[in-house]
Write a protein that holds these residues in place. Structure first.
Motif, PDB file in Angstrom:
ATOM      1  N   MET A   1       0.830  -1.194   0.000  1.00  0.00           N
ATOM      2  CA  MET A   1       0.000   0.000   0.000  1.00  0.00           C
ATOM      3  C   MET A   1       0.866   1.245   0.000  1.00  0.00           C
ATOM      4  O   MET A   1       1.849   1.330   0.730  1.00  0.00           O
ATOM      5  N   ALA A   2       0.479   2.230  -0.752  1.00  0.00           N
ATOM      6  CA  ALA A   2       1.241   3.471  -0.840  1.00  0.00           C
ATOM      7  C   ALA A   2       1.109   4.313   0.422  1.00  0.00           C
ATOM      8  O   ALA A   2       1.978   5.107   0.721  1.00  0.00           O
ATOM      9  N   ASP A   3       0.028   4.157   1.168  1.00  0.00           N
ATOM     10  CA  ASP A   3      -0.207   4.971   2.363  1.00  0.00           C
ATOM     11  C   ASP A   3       0.515   4.458   3.603  1.00  0.00           C
ATOM     12  O   ASP A   3       0.564   5.144   4.608  1.00  0.00           O
ATOM     13  N   GLU A   4       1.081   3.269   3.546  1.00  0.00           N
ATOM     14  CA  GLU A   4       1.750   2.700   4.711  1.00  0.00           C
ATOM     15  C   GLU A   4       3.090   3.383   4.935  1.00  0.00           C
ATOM     16  O   GLU A   4       3.806   3.701   3.990  1.00  0.00           O
ATOM     17  N   MET A   5       3.403   3.608   6.201  1.00  0.00           N
ATOM     18  CA  MET A   5       4.687   4.193   6.563  1.00  0.00           C
ATOM     19  C   MET A   5       5.718   3.076   6.668  1.00  0.00           C
ATOM     20  O   MET A   5       5.456   2.028   7.240  1.00  0.00           O
ATOM     21  N   THR A   6       6.880   3.327   6.116  1.00  0.00           N
ATOM     22  CA  THR A   6       7.957   2.358   6.255  1.00  0.00           C
ATOM     23  C   THR A   6       8.607   2.537   7.626  1.00  0.00           C
ATOM     24  O   THR A   6       8.450   3.579   8.274  1.00  0.00           O
ATOM     25  N   ASP A   7       9.337   1.542   8.064  1.00  0.00           N
ATOM     26  CA  ASP A   7      10.058   1.635   9.331  1.00  0.00           C
ATOM     27  C   ASP A   7      11.036   2.809   9.294  1.00  0.00           C
ATOM     28  O   ASP A   7      11.201   3.522  10.284  1.00  0.00           O
ATOM     29  N   GLU A   8      11.655   3.031   8.160  1.00  0.00           N
ATOM     30  CA  GLU A   8      12.608   4.137   8.025  1.00  0.00           C
ATOM     31  C   GLU A   8      11.891   5.481   8.179  1.00  0.00           C
ATOM     32  O   GLU A   8      12.364   6.369   8.881  1.00  0.00           O
ATOM     33  N   ALA A   9      10.741   5.633   7.533  1.00  0.00           N
ATOM     34  CA  ALA A   9       9.986   6.885   7.635  1.00  0.00           C
ATOM     35  C   ALA A   9       9.498   7.110   9.064  1.00  0.00           C
ATOM     36  O   ALA A   9       9.548   8.231   9.587  1.00  0.00           O
ATOM     37  N   LEU A  10       9.047   6.053   9.712  1.00  0.00           N
ATOM     38  CA  LEU A  10       8.593   6.173  11.098  1.00  0.00           C
ATOM     39  C   LEU A  10       9.728   6.565  12.026  1.00  0.00           C
ATOM     40  O   LEU A  10       9.537   7.359  12.954  1.00  0.00           O
ATOM     41  N   SER A  11      10.915   6.036  11.786  1.00  0.00           N
ATOM     42  CA  SER A  11      12.047   6.345  12.662  1.00  0.00           C
ATOM     43  C   SER A  11      12.493   7.793  12.521  1.00  0.00           C
ATOM     44  O   SER A  11      13.096   8.344  13.432  1.00  0.00           O
ATOM     45  N   LYS A  12      12.184   8.422  11.393  1.00  0.00           N
ATOM     46  CA  LYS A  12      12.563   9.821  11.173  1.00  0.00           C
ATOM     47  C   LYS A  12      11.552  10.801  11.766  1.00  0.00           C
ATOM     48  O   LYS A  12      11.852  11.985  11.882  1.00  0.00           O
ATOM     49  N   MET A  13      10.389  10.302  12.096  1.00  0.00           N
ATOM     50  CA  MET A  13       9.352  11.185  12.639  1.00  0.00           C
ATOM     51  C   MET A  13       9.699  11.566  14.071  1.00  0.00           C
ATOM     52  O   MET A  13      10.179  10.745  14.851  1.00  0.00           O
ATOM     53  N   ARG A  14       9.478  12.813  14.397  1.00  0.00           N
ATOM     54  CA  ARG A  14       9.720  13.272  15.756  1.00  0.00           C
ATOM     55  C   ARG A  14       8.386  13.323  16.488  1.00  0.00           C
ATOM     56  O   ARG A  14       7.359  13.680  15.905  1.00  0.00           O
ATOM     57  N   PRO A  15       8.395  13.003  17.771  1.00  0.00           N
ATOM     58  CA  PRO A  15       7.152  13.117  18.536  1.00  0.00           C
ATOM     59  C   PRO A  15       6.765  14.580  18.688  1.00  0.00           C
ATOM     60  O   PRO A  15       7.612  15.475  18.638  1.00  0.00           O
ATOM     61  N   MET A  16       5.477  14.833  18.840  1.00  0.00           N
ATOM     62  CA  MET A  16       4.997  16.193  19.024  1.00  0.00           C
ATOM     63  C   MET A  16       5.504  16.720  20.366  1.00  0.00           C
ATOM     64  O   MET A  16       5.378  16.047  21.378  1.00  0.00           O
ATOM     65  N   PRO A  17       6.100  17.913  20.370  1.00  0.00           N
ATOM     66  CA  PRO A  17       6.607  18.468  21.625  1.00  0.00           C
ATOM     67  C   PRO A  17       5.503  18.613  22.679  1.00  0.00           C
ATOM     68  O   PRO A  17       4.338  18.859  22.355  1.00  0.00           O
ATOM     69  N   LEU A  18       5.899  18.469  23.931  1.00  0.00           N
ATOM     70  CA  LEU A  18       4.971  18.579  25.051  1.00  0.00           C
ATOM     71  C   LEU A  18       4.166  19.871  24.996  1.00  0.00           C
ATOM     72  O   LEU A  18       2.953  19.864  25.213  1.00  0.00           O
ATOM     73  N   ALA A  19       4.820  20.983  24.698  1.00  0.00           N
ATOM     74  CA  ALA A  19       4.134  22.279  24.660  1.00  0.00           C
ATOM     75  C   ALA A  19       3.018  22.276  23.613  1.00  0.00           C
ATOM     76  O   ALA A  19       1.933  22.822  23.847  1.00  0.00           O
ATOM     77  N   LYS A  20       3.272  21.653  22.492  1.00  0.00           N
ATOM     78  CA  LYS A  20       2.271  21.609  21.427  1.00  0.00           C
ATOM     79  C   LYS A  20       1.120  20.675  21.798  1.00  0.00           C
ATOM     80  O   LYS A  20      -0.051  20.966  21.536  1.00  0.00           O
TER      81      LYS A  20
END
Length: 81
Positions: A1-20
Protein backbone atom coordinates in the motif's frame (compact mmCIF):
# COMPACT_ATOMS: atom_id res chain seq x y z
CA UNK A 1 0.00 0.00 0.00
CA UNK A 2 1.24 3.47 -0.84
CA UNK A 3 -0.21 4.97 2.36
CA UNK A 4 1.75 2.70 4.71
CA UNK A 5 4.69 4.19 6.56
CA UNK A 6 7.96 2.36 6.25
CA UNK A 7 10.06 1.64 9.33
CA UNK A 8 12.61 4.14 8.02
CA UNK A 9 9.99 6.89 7.63
CA UNK A 10 8.59 6.17 11.10
CA UNK A 11 12.05 6.35 12.66
CA UNK A 12 12.56 9.82 11.17
CA UNK A 13 9.35 11.18 12.64
CA UNK A 14 9.72 13.27 15.76
CA UNK A 15 7.15 13.12 18.54
CA UNK A 16 5.00 16.19 19.02
CA UNK A 17 6.61 18.47 21.63
CA UNK A 18 4.97 18.58 25.05
CA UNK A 19 4.13 22.28 24.66
CA UNK A 20 2.27 21.61 21.43
CA UNK A 21 0.40 18.61 22.87
CA UNK A 22 -0.63 20.64 25.93
CA UNK A 23 -1.98 23.44 23.74
CA UNK A 24 -3.65 20.99 21.34
CA UNK A 25 -5.85 19.51 24.07
CA UNK A 26 -7.17 22.98 24.85
CA UNK A 27 -8.01 23.84 21.26
CA UNK A 28 -6.63 27.35 21.81
CA UNK A 29 -4.41 29.48 19.62
CA UNK A 30 -0.89 30.07 20.88
CA UNK A 31 -1.80 33.60 22.01
CA UNK A 32 -4.96 32.50 23.83
CA UNK A 33 -3.17 29.54 25.44
CA UNK A 34 -0.37 31.76 26.70
CA UNK A 35 -2.79 34.33 28.07
CA UNK A 36 -4.90 31.69 29.83
CA UNK A 37 -1.93 29.97 31.47
CA UNK A 38 0.52 32.84 31.93
CA UNK A 39 3.20 31.52 29.60
CA UNK A 40 5.30 33.95 27.55
CA UNK A 41 4.32 33.59 23.89
CA UNK A 42 7.93 33.57 22.71
CA UNK A 43 8.70 30.64 25.01
CA UNK A 44 5.65 28.69 23.85
CA UNK A 45 6.59 29.23 20.21
CA UNK A 46 10.16 28.09 20.79
CA UNK A 47 9.02 25.04 22.74
CA UNK A 48 6.46 24.04 20.09
CA UNK A 49 8.96 24.43 17.26
CA UNK A 50 11.65 22.49 19.12
CA UNK A 51 14.04 25.46 19.17
CA UNK A 52 14.18 25.17 22.96
CA UNK A 53 13.04 22.77 25.65
CA UNK A 54 10.96 23.97 28.58
CA UNK A 55 12.76 24.04 31.94
CA UNK A 56 11.76 21.28 34.34
CA UNK A 57 9.20 23.39 36.23
CA UNK A 58 7.62 24.57 32.97
CA UNK A 59 7.50 21.00 31.65
CA UNK A 60 5.68 19.96 34.84
CA UNK A 61 3.21 22.82 34.37
CA UNK A 62 2.63 21.81 30.73
CA UNK A 63 2.10 18.20 31.82
CA UNK A 64 -0.53 19.32 34.34
CA UNK A 65 -2.23 21.36 31.59
CA UNK A 66 -2.12 18.34 29.28
CA UNK A 67 -3.87 16.13 31.84
CA UNK A 68 -6.48 18.59 33.22
CA UNK A 69 -6.37 21.96 31.52
CA UNK A 70 -9.67 23.14 33.00
CA UNK A 71 -8.48 22.63 36.58
CA UNK A 72 -5.13 24.27 35.88
CA UNK A 73 -6.83 27.27 34.25
CA UNK A 74 -9.16 27.62 37.25
CA UNK A 75 -6.24 27.44 39.68
CA UNK A 76 -4.22 29.94 37.63
CA UNK A 77 -7.15 32.38 37.49
CA UNK A 78 -7.81 32.00 41.23
CA UNK A 79 -4.15 32.70 42.00
CA UNK A 80 -4.22 35.82 39.80
CA UNK A 81 -7.15 37.32 41.69
Amino acid sequence: MADEMTDEALSKMRPMPLAKRARAVTGLTQAAFCERFGIPLTCQRDWEQGRASPPEASASYLTAILHDHAAVAAAFNAAAE
